[in-house]
Design an enzyme around this catalytic site. Structure first.
Site, PDB file in Angstrom:
ATOM      1  N   PHE A   1       0.762  -1.315   0.098  1.00 28.94           N
ATOM      2  CA  PHE A   1      -0.123   0.003   0.256  1.00 28.94           C
ATOM      3  C   PHE A   1       0.767   1.385  -0.027  1.00 28.94           C
ATOM      4  CE2 PHE A   1      -3.377  -2.818   1.338  1.00 28.94           C
ATOM      5  CZ  PHE A   1      -4.366  -2.259   0.844  1.00 28.94           C
ATOM      6  N   ASP A   2       0.623   2.168  -0.953  1.00 29.73           N
ATOM      7  CA  ASP A   2       0.998   3.599  -0.987  1.00 29.73           C
ATOM      8  C   ASP A   2       0.507   4.166   0.372  1.00 29.73           C
ATOM      9  OD1 ASP A   2       2.095   6.218  -1.854  1.00 29.73           O
ATOM     10  OD2 ASP A   2       0.159   6.668  -2.428  1.00 29.73           O
ATOM     11  N   LEU A   3       0.950   5.107   0.759  1.00 30.26           N
ATOM     12  CA  LEU A   3       0.617   5.966   2.132  1.00 30.26           C
ATOM     13  C   LEU A   3      -0.569   7.229   1.563  1.00 30.26           C
ATOM     14  CD1 LEU A   3       0.133   6.277   5.023  1.00 30.26           C
ATOM     15  CD2 LEU A   3       2.526   7.255   5.109  1.00 30.26           C
ATOM     16  N   ASP A   4       0.250   8.136   0.966  1.00 29.35           N
ATOM     17  CA  ASP A   4      -0.213   9.344   0.732  1.00 29.35           C
ATOM     18  C   ASP A   4      -1.302   9.488  -0.339  1.00 29.35           C
ATOM     19  OD1 ASP A   4       1.155  10.646   2.801  1.00 29.35           O
ATOM     20  OD2 ASP A   4       2.637  11.357   1.349  1.00 29.35           O
TER      21      ASP A   4
END
Length: 230
Positions: free
Chosen positions: A12-15
């Site tokens: 998962f990417d965060l931002d």
């Protein structure tokens, strides 16, 4: 490691994917630009900066290739972001529920962000998401793993995951391109900072309009014969 011991994984990417960091990132960018004696763009004109590595954003913002000036911009950005900006952030509705479903399905979950690993961990803890993730990966102070392709390669090399059964979840083209460089597919999400065209043009295999769709789309991507309820 025995190949049979490797697990299906979701990165998962965060931002823009797990949280909406708009206020913290744009205010910290404005702070840095103003400290350098420039006129800072309006917050809405800085939306494009959310996703790419921060050093590349400063090269464009400051219209320079001077590494010393870019590094100073990054330093000033972090001066504000590390104290205040990282928590000027909003958890995306439905993300905890979506993560809980993936954990229940047995996936190995990792954060995969170009943000500094220390900041990423603090944000994950702030929103009480650590319970869902096996590990949090991000960039290092020296710039290592700030490019998404390098970061994903690092995760695949160091964690007990099966690259042939791994999916990336992200909101920008950088997520898709970095994943494809490592032979994995991406589910692009529309609640972040990239639109459908950006994600599809980059080669996203699936597109999710809301977090509740992730379980089904990931299942269809990694286990075509499986049946999940969204």
């Amino acid at each position: 490691m025995d190949v049979s011991a490797r697990r299906q994984a979701v990165l998962f990417d965060l931002d823009g994917t797990l949280t909406d960091p708009f206020v913290g990132i744009t205010k910290s960018l404005q702070y840095a630009v103003e400290k350098l004696g420039r006129i800072a763009p309006a917050a809405d004109d800085l939306r494009w900066c959310i996703g790419p590595p921060i050093k590349s954003a400063f090269g464009i913002l400051l219209e320079t290739e001077d590494p010393a000036l870019i590094d100073e911009g990054v330093r000033l950005y972090r001066e504000r972001y590390s104290d205040v900006g990282k928590f000027e952030n909003i958890l995306i509705d439905g993300i905890p529920e979506a993560l809980a479903e993936l954990v229940a399905d047995g996936y190995f979950l990792s954060v995969a962000t170009s943000k500094l690993k220390t900041y990423a961990g603090e944000i994950i803890d702030h929103f009480d998401l650590r319970r869902y993730f096996n590990v949090v990966h991000g960039s290092e102070l020296d710039g290592r793993n700030s490019v998404k392709g390098d970061l994903i390669a690092h995760i695949l090399a160091t964690e007990p995951v099966d690259a042939t059964r791994t999916a990336m979840i992200g909101d920008r083209s950088h997520d898709v391109v970095g994943a494809k460089l490592n032979g994995i597919e991406t589910v692009g999400v529309l609640w972040g900072y990239g639109d459908r065209k950006e994600l599809e043009d980059a080669g996203a295999a699936r597109i999710a309009g809301r977090p509740a769709e992730l379980r089904h789309l990931i299942g269809a991507l990694l286990e075509p014969t499986a049946r999940f309820t969204a």
